[in-house]
Write a protein that holds these residues in place. Structure first.
Motif, short mmCIF file in Angstrom:
data_model
loop_
_atom_site.label_atom_id
_atom_site.label_comp_id
_atom_site.label_asym_id
_atom_site.label_seq_id
_atom_site.Cartn_x
_atom_site.Cartn_y
_atom_site.Cartn_z
N TYR A 92 24.02 -26.81 -63.09
CA TYR A 92 25.01 -27.86 -62.87
C TYR A 92 25.95 -27.95 -64.06
N SER A 93 27.23 -28.01 -63.79
CA SER A 93 28.20 -28.16 -64.86
C SER A 93 28.90 -29.51 -64.73
N ALA A 94 28.52 -30.43 -65.63
CA ALA A 94 29.11 -31.77 -65.59
C ALA A 94 30.61 -31.67 -65.87
N GLU A 95 30.93 -30.76 -66.75
CA GLU A 95 32.32 -30.55 -67.18
C GLU A 95 33.23 -30.20 -66.00
N ARG A 96 32.76 -29.31 -65.15
CA ARG A 96 33.60 -28.86 -64.05
C ARG A 96 33.45 -29.71 -62.79
N SER A 97 32.41 -30.53 -62.79
CA SER A 97 32.19 -31.34 -61.60
C SER A 97 32.96 -32.65 -61.69
N ASP A 98 33.17 -33.26 -60.55
CA ASP A 98 33.77 -34.58 -60.53
C ASP A 98 32.71 -35.61 -60.90
N ASP A 99 33.18 -36.81 -61.17
CA ASP A 99 32.28 -37.93 -61.35
C ASP A 99 31.48 -38.11 -60.06
N LEU A 100 30.18 -38.31 -60.20
CA LEU A 100 29.34 -38.29 -59.01
C LEU A 100 29.27 -39.60 -58.23
N SER A 101 30.11 -40.56 -58.64
CA SER A 101 30.04 -41.81 -57.87
C SER A 101 31.04 -41.80 -56.72
N LEU A 102 30.52 -42.18 -55.57
CA LEU A 102 31.33 -42.20 -54.36
C LEU A 102 30.70 -43.22 -53.42
N GLU A 103 31.54 -44.00 -52.79
CA GLU A 103 31.01 -45.07 -51.95
C GLU A 103 30.24 -44.52 -50.75
N GLY A 104 29.10 -45.10 -50.52
CA GLY A 104 28.30 -44.73 -49.35
C GLY A 104 27.32 -43.61 -49.61
N VAL A 105 27.28 -43.15 -50.86
CA VAL A 105 26.38 -42.03 -51.14
C VAL A 105 25.88 -42.09 -52.59
N GLN A 106 24.62 -41.75 -52.75
CA GLN A 106 24.03 -41.70 -54.09
C GLN A 106 23.73 -40.23 -54.40
N ILE A 107 24.31 -39.74 -55.47
CA ILE A 107 24.12 -38.33 -55.81
C ILE A 107 23.42 -38.24 -57.17
N ASP A 108 22.35 -37.50 -57.20
CA ASP A 108 21.66 -37.29 -58.48
C ASP A 108 21.29 -35.84 -58.64
N ARG A 109 21.20 -35.43 -59.90
CA ARG A 109 20.61 -34.10 -60.13
C ARG A 109 19.11 -34.22 -59.90
N LEU A 110 18.51 -33.12 -59.48
CA LEU A 110 17.07 -33.14 -59.25
C LEU A 110 16.33 -33.67 -60.48
#
Lengths: 428, 251
Positions: A92-110
């Motif tokens: 996982y690349s935090a740098e290249r990824s978007d912020d993981l917050s989005l309404e209606g969904v919870q996203i976490d790294r394993l």
């Protein structure tokens, strides 16, 4: 049943070079998965389920080298408003990824799922994979559950406004990657997942998808054009009442790909569509293996797979619909077709129906053929040059699979890319 | 326009001579009809002229405006202005009728070094032409000929002809499978395209099509040759007496 010595030694040989990663609260699930791997043994060529696809390079200790590929077109899904989650060679690349917050969904790294007290994730990780080992063993999926180094846990609680896009890039010629994602779609929730990119020289990906009553998941995947990469992927899905799961995969190039989909329709009135289009030229082996189990009443399942093969490319389709006694009013459909552009290419198909309920409608068909000469002549007689006419007919052949994509803009984009692939094939 | 001299053709796969020396000239602005019993070689002539595989030319020539047709690929013949309305139009699942038409129009234009038609312009033209042939928007959207009735397929052929504006049109049993109303509609479509600069070769079994598309010259073909040519009255003679008399007198 005891495994034969050869299988045991191959399995232990592979396992001896690996250590179980300590990721999140999955330790117990990983131990269980490792025990499953040991009990089943890793696949061998003699295994019935691997009759047409050689598992050797997925099993051997070292990943075969795969040279990097330079894309000459705009990355897929670039035009789509989406939330990007990027993995570089499986990390996982935090740098290249978007912020993981989005309404209606919870996203976490394993690795974070314990910190957030995600019991659902702990309960799901490895569960559908374990259930999917019966009646057919899928040891490479268990291997994945045991050794996956990274992945995401996505819990969908509402109608999510934009797709989540899992992007894989492959930057090392020897990367050997296990990724494992788990997705839980809660009652009435809705999400689209996009996946693209080759991920690694050798890629083993597992996705467990649990869709509660009335939930909807759309999945559109493109596997990246890297010629030398090898990939084995598993999707295990469990569908509740009136839930919907539609998955489409585009595969262009790749020396070896095996995509397995294992779906269980547990609730009534659920719908699953699994579709795929692949195009292969030369050193290309593509295997779609699908197993759909109907348990609920009045469920619909569709499998639509189209393959265009040339210059010795090989396509495999193993698709099964199992209708349990409880699954009355099942509507099952399965079609697998290949278009062989020359006499060197091969297509192996094993369509299977196993039905225990007495009030069902199941149909299946499998064909393999060349370009329709009458249609080709008709087009040419209207002035369309031979090559253009061939491409038009090839794309028309793939269209039935692309039609399975709900989002018309995405389908149109994939169509254009396939068109580009056909043109490059001739001029490249 | 179209000049065929001593054309001899055999089947590629078997040693069977189909055309045994066909001589035929169609002038610009004229409509020629070919009639003849089954197996006389009428459809073979249309296929050979459009370049279908499976036939071998063993003698003679065929030119369109002086250019050797037999030396060209099928698509080159089309771009040069040859059009064959098929007896059995082919169904092409997965290819939209509109896409098909536009691809064909622009491919021909490109081959002739002309500017391609823009999407907007194309749409305007195709809609107008489709309307006169009673082809609705749905038929334009559907895959080429898939699920079309016999009449719809033939109207679709005429629409293609109208869009491609060929110089030389060959109609291979366009009346087969048509009811009276559909035949009238198709004939009107053909007649609308009759023009000083355009030649027509109408292959048919029956006089009734020629009531609608009035020929200038009628040829009778038998056993791979044109055995008799004459005016429109020749078609009437066939209608009344059959081929036997004509064949007997030319034998």
């Amino acid at each position: 049943m005891a495994l034969d010595d050869l299988k045991t030694s191959a399995t232990e040989g592979r396992l001896s070079s690996m250590t179980l990663p300590d990721v999140g609260c999955t330790a117990e699930a990983r131990q269980d998965a490792l025990a499953r791997v040991r009990a089943m043994g890793l696949p061998q060529r003699r295994d019935e389920y691997w009759k047409w696809t050689r598992p050797d390079t997925f099993v051997q200790t070292e990943a075969p080298r795969a040279s990097l590929f330079h894309m000459d077109e705009t990355p897929l899904f670039d035009a789509v408003d989406r939330l990007k989650i990027v993995f570089v060679d499986g990390v996982y690349s935090a740098e290249r990824s978007d912020d993981l917050s989005l309404e209606g969904v919870q996203i976490d790294r394993l690795e974070d799922i314990c910190c957030t007290d995600e019991h659902w994730a702990e309960d799901l990780y490895g569960t559908l994979e374990a259930a999917g080992q019966v009646p057919v063993e899928r040891p490479l999926a268990a291997l994945n559950t045991a050794f996956a180094g990274d992945g995401v846990a996505i819990r969908v609680t509402g109608k999510v406004s934009k797709p989540i896009s899992l992007m894989y890039t492959h930057e090392s010629e020897v990367s050997d990657v296990f990724l494992h994602h788990i997705i839980r779609v809660e009652t009435g929730a809705e999400l689209t997942i996009l996946e693209n990119g080759p991920a690694a020289a050798r890629f083993n990906k597992c996705m467990e998808i649990d869709i509660a009553d009335g939930g909807t998941l759309h999945h559109v995947r493109a596997q990246g054009r890297d010629h030398e990469r090898r990939a084995v992927t598993h999707m295990f899905a469990r569908l509740g009442e009136e839930s919907v799961f539609k998955s489409f995969t585009l595969t262009a190039n790749g020396v070896l790909t095996r995509n397995e989909a294992v779906v269980e329709l547990t609730g009534d009135n659920a719908v699953v569509h699994i579709a795929g289009a692949c195009v292969g030229d030369g050193d290309f082996h593509h295997d779609d293996t699908v197993f759909i189990t109907h348990k609920g009443v009045n469920c619909e399942s569709r499998q639509v797979f189209k393959k265009v093969l040339c210059n010795g490319a090989t396509g495999v389709f193993q698709g099964k619909i199992l209708v349990k006694q409880s699954a009355q009013k099942t509507d099952g459909y399965q079609i697998s077709q290949s278009l062989l552009l020359d006499e060197d290419s091969q297509f192996y198909a094993k369509p299977e129906l196993e039905i225990y309920a007495d009030d069902v409608a199941c149909s299946h068909g499998s064909t393999s053929g060349a370009i329709d000469e009458d249609a080709l002549f008709y087009l040419r007689a209207r002035g369309v040059p031979h090559d253009m006419a061939t491409d038009l007919l090839t794309l028309a052949f793939l269209a039935e699979a692309l039609d399975e994509i709900e989002d018309e803009a995405l389908a149109a984009d994939l169509y254009t890319r396939l068109e580009g692939w056909l043109v490059r094939r001739r001029h490249g | 326009m179209l000049e065929i001299k001593g054309l001899k053709v055999k089947l590629e796969e078997e040693d069977k001579q189909i055309l045994k020396g066909v001589d035929l000239t169609v002038e610009a602005g004229k409509v020629h009809a070919i009639m003849g019993p089954n197996g006389s070689g009428k459809s073979t002539l249309s296929y050979v002229l459009s370049g279908r595989d499976g036939y071998e030319v063993t003698g003679g020539s065929a030119t369109l405006l002086g250019d050797d047709l037999l030396d060209m690929e099928t698509e080159e013949r089309a771009a040069a202005g040859l059009f064959l309305a098929f007896q059995y139009p082919v169904e092409i699942p997965g290819v939209g009728n509109m896409t098909f038409l536009r691809t064909a129009v622009n491919a021909q234009r490109k081959a002739r070094g002309e500017e391609e038609m823009s999407a907007a312009e194309f749409l305007k033209v195709v809609r107008a032409k489709a309307k006169t042939l009673k082809i609705d928007a749905d038929m334009l959207k559907r895959p080429v000929n898939v699920g079309f009735s016999g009449g719809e397929k033939k109207r679709n052929e005429i629409l293609q002809m109208a869009m491609l504006e060929p110089k030389m049109c060959i109609l291979d049993e366009t009346d087969s499978g048509l009811d009276v109303d559909a035949m009238k509609l198709v004939s009107e479509g053909v007649n609308a395209l009759r023009d000083e600069g355009r030649g027509f070769l109408v292959i048919t079994h029956y006089q009734r099509l020629l009531d609608h598309i009035k020929p200038d010259v009628v040829h009778i073909m038998a056993d791979g040759r044109i055995v008799k040519s004459g005016g429109p009255e020749l078609a009437l003679e066939v209608e009344n007496n059959g081929y036997a008399d004509i064949l007997a007198e030319t034998a």
